[in-house]
Design a protein around this motif. Structure first.
Motif, PDB file in Angstrom:
ATOM      1  N   ILE A 233       0.846  -1.206   0.000  1.00 39.40           N
ATOM      2  CA  ILE A 233       0.000   0.000   0.000  1.00 39.40           C
ATOM      3  C   ILE A 233       0.875   1.247   0.000  1.00 39.40           C
ATOM      4  N   VAL A 234       1.919   1.223   0.826  1.00 38.36           N
ATOM      5  CA  VAL A 234       2.763   2.420   0.969  1.00 38.36           C
ATOM      6  C   VAL A 234       3.599   2.659  -0.286  1.00 38.36           C
ATOM      7  N   PHE A 235       4.201   1.610  -0.841  1.00 35.99           N
ATOM      8  CA  PHE A 235       5.163   1.797  -1.924  1.00 35.99           C
ATOM      9  C   PHE A 235       4.583   1.608  -3.315  1.00 35.99           C
ATOM     10  N   ALA A 236       3.449   0.911  -3.441  1.00 31.83           N
ATOM     11  CA  ALA A 236       2.961   0.587  -4.786  1.00 31.83           C
ATOM     12  C   ALA A 236       1.547   1.077  -5.059  1.00 31.83           C
ATOM     13  N   HIS A 237       0.577   0.630  -4.277  1.00 31.94           N
ATOM     14  CA  HIS A 237      -0.824   0.846  -4.626  1.00 31.94           C
ATOM     15  C   HIS A 237      -1.460   2.065  -3.971  1.00 31.94           C
ATOM     16  N   GLY A 238      -0.833   2.601  -2.954  1.00 36.28           N
ATOM     17  CA  GLY A 238      -1.441   3.724  -2.236  1.00 36.28           C
ATOM     18  C   GLY A 238      -1.657   4.947  -3.106  1.00 36.28           C
ATOM     19  N   ALA A 239      -0.733   5.211  -4.030  1.00 44.94           N
ATOM     20  CA  ALA A 239      -0.833   6.404  -4.876  1.00 44.94           C
ATOM     21  C   ALA A 239      -1.837   6.243  -6.013  1.00 44.94           C
ATOM     22  N   ASN A 240      -2.374   5.049  -6.184  1.00 41.72           N
ATOM     23  CA  ASN A 240      -3.292   4.798  -7.302  1.00 41.72           C
ATOM     24  C   ASN A 240      -4.767   4.953  -6.921  1.00 41.72           C
ATOM     25  N   GLY A 241      -5.021   5.436  -5.739  1.00 43.81           N
ATOM     26  CA  GLY A 241      -6.411   5.611  -5.315  1.00 43.81           C
ATOM     27  C   GLY A 241      -6.927   4.390  -4.584  1.00 43.81           C
ATOM     28  N   TRP A 242      -8.233   4.418  -4.297  1.00 42.80           N
ATOM     29  CA  TRP A 242      -8.826   3.367  -3.482  1.00 42.80           C
ATOM     30  C   TRP A 242      -9.170   2.110  -4.293  1.00 42.80           C
ATOM     31  N   LEU A 243      -9.920   2.263  -5.375  1.00 44.38           N
ATOM     32  CA  LEU A 243     -10.416   1.107  -6.116  1.00 44.38           C
ATOM     33  C   LEU A 243      -9.273   0.311  -6.740  1.00 44.38           C
ATOM     34  N   PHE A 244      -9.352  -0.993  -6.617  1.00 42.01           N
ATOM     35  CA  PHE A 244      -8.315  -1.826  -7.203  1.00 42.01           C
ATOM     36  C   PHE A 244      -8.430  -1.896  -8.722  1.00 42.01           C
ATOM     37  N   THR A 245      -9.586  -1.477  -9.255  1.00 39.43           N
ATOM     38  CA  THR A 245      -9.763  -1.437 -10.709  1.00 39.43           C
ATOM     39  C   THR A 245      -9.134  -0.200 -11.331  1.00 39.43           C
ATOM     40  N   ASN A 246      -8.615   0.706 -10.521  1.00 36.75           N
ATOM     41  CA  ASN A 246      -7.921   1.876 -11.069  1.00 36.75           C
ATOM     42  C   ASN A 246      -6.647   1.454 -11.798  1.00 36.75           C
ATOM     43  N   LYS A 247      -6.128   2.336 -12.590  1.00 38.44           N
ATOM     44  CA  LYS A 247      -4.895   2.050 -13.320  1.00 38.44           C
ATOM     45  C   LYS A 247      -3.762   1.786 -12.332  1.00 38.44           C
ATOM     46  N   GLY A 248      -3.106   0.666 -12.490  1.00 42.83           N
ATOM     47  CA  GLY A 248      -2.036   0.287 -11.567  1.00 42.83           C
ATOM     48  C   GLY A 248      -2.544  -0.405 -10.312  1.00 42.83           C
TER      49      GLY A 248
END
Length: 246
Positions: free
Chosen positions: A197-212
């Motif tokens: 979450i901190v290093f990879a997915h946190g900056a991509n927003g909440w939904l996992f369907t978002n880009k990245g």
């Protein structure tokens, strides 16, 4: 029935037995309050007044004067024990007549279905383990190890950490499925999810369907691992961590 009501009922029962009116044990005393002899009045010189011993949580009965027959004493003992058991069932946190409070392990916790809770932990444990093994396969056979190491480099993380993550997910997933110190293994895996979450997915927003991919799925995965740590090993565990803690 409250504890004072129980004591009052037992006191009436005791007085009736002393008077020899065993047939009217359950009758209500209609004597006016201002004309009754106080049950707990101070004993005068030369007077013998039967006293009542506080009943313990095991149902200890009354002090037994010699003038009372064994049959009547047995009636009193059974009545006191029955009333105390009723109070304990209605208020299990209360130790009637005692000072020790029961521990949580001694109480019946109605919020958890004890007969199926170990299997719920088993289902959670095996599901989480399978998910980790599936993601290891994704990293090895789809992304490939060099590609996964390069992805870590793009995040500014050392390459050796990528190998450590793959090893943690593989051996951690197996440990969860087999039940080898599963609650303890769940903690480093939960920390790994926090790292994603901190290093990879946190900056991509909440939904996992978002880009990245957002942080929705890793957060849910982390909560499941923490829940497993709190629940324990569950059923069919090869090496339960709780057994070694006791």
């Amino acid at each position: 029935m409250s504890l004072p009501a129980c004591k009052s009922w037992v006191a009436k029962l005791w007085r009736k037995l002393l008077d020899g009116n065993q047939a009217h044990v359950g009758a209500v005393d209609s004597t006016p309050m201002n004309t009754r002899t106080p049950m707990w009045r101070k004993k005068s010189k030369g007077e013998s007044i039967p006293s009542i011993k506080r009943a313990s949580s095991e149902g200890t009965a009354l002090l037994r004067p010699k003038s009372i027959s064994n049959d009547r004493l047995e009636v009193v003992d059974r009545s006191c024990a029955m009333m105390l058991r009723t109070l304990q069932k209605r208020d299990p946190l209360r130790q009637v007549g005692g000072t020790n409070q029961p521990t949580i392990s001694e109480l019946e916790i109605n919020m958890i279905k004890a007969s199926t809770a170990p299997y719920a932990a088993l289902l959670l444990r095996v599901s989480l383990g399978i998910m980790f093994l599936a993601h290891v396969g994704l990293k090895v056979f789809v992304f490939t190890i060099p590609g996964f190491v390069g992805y870590f480099g793009s995040l500014g993380l050392p390459a050796i950490l990528a190998y450590a993550v793959v090893a943690l997910e593989f051996f951690g997933g197996l440990a969860l499925i087999l039940g080898v110190y599963a609650p303890l293994v769940a903690l480093p895996l939960a920390l790994e999810m926090l790292g994603t979450i901190v290093f990879a997915h946190g900056a991509n927003g909440w939904l996992f369907t978002n880009k990245g991919g957002g942080w929705e799925f890793p957060a849910f995965w982390m909560v499941g691992l923490i829940a497993l740590y709190l629940l324990g090993d569950g059923a069919m565990a090869l090496k339960p961590a709780q057994r070694n803690a006791t």
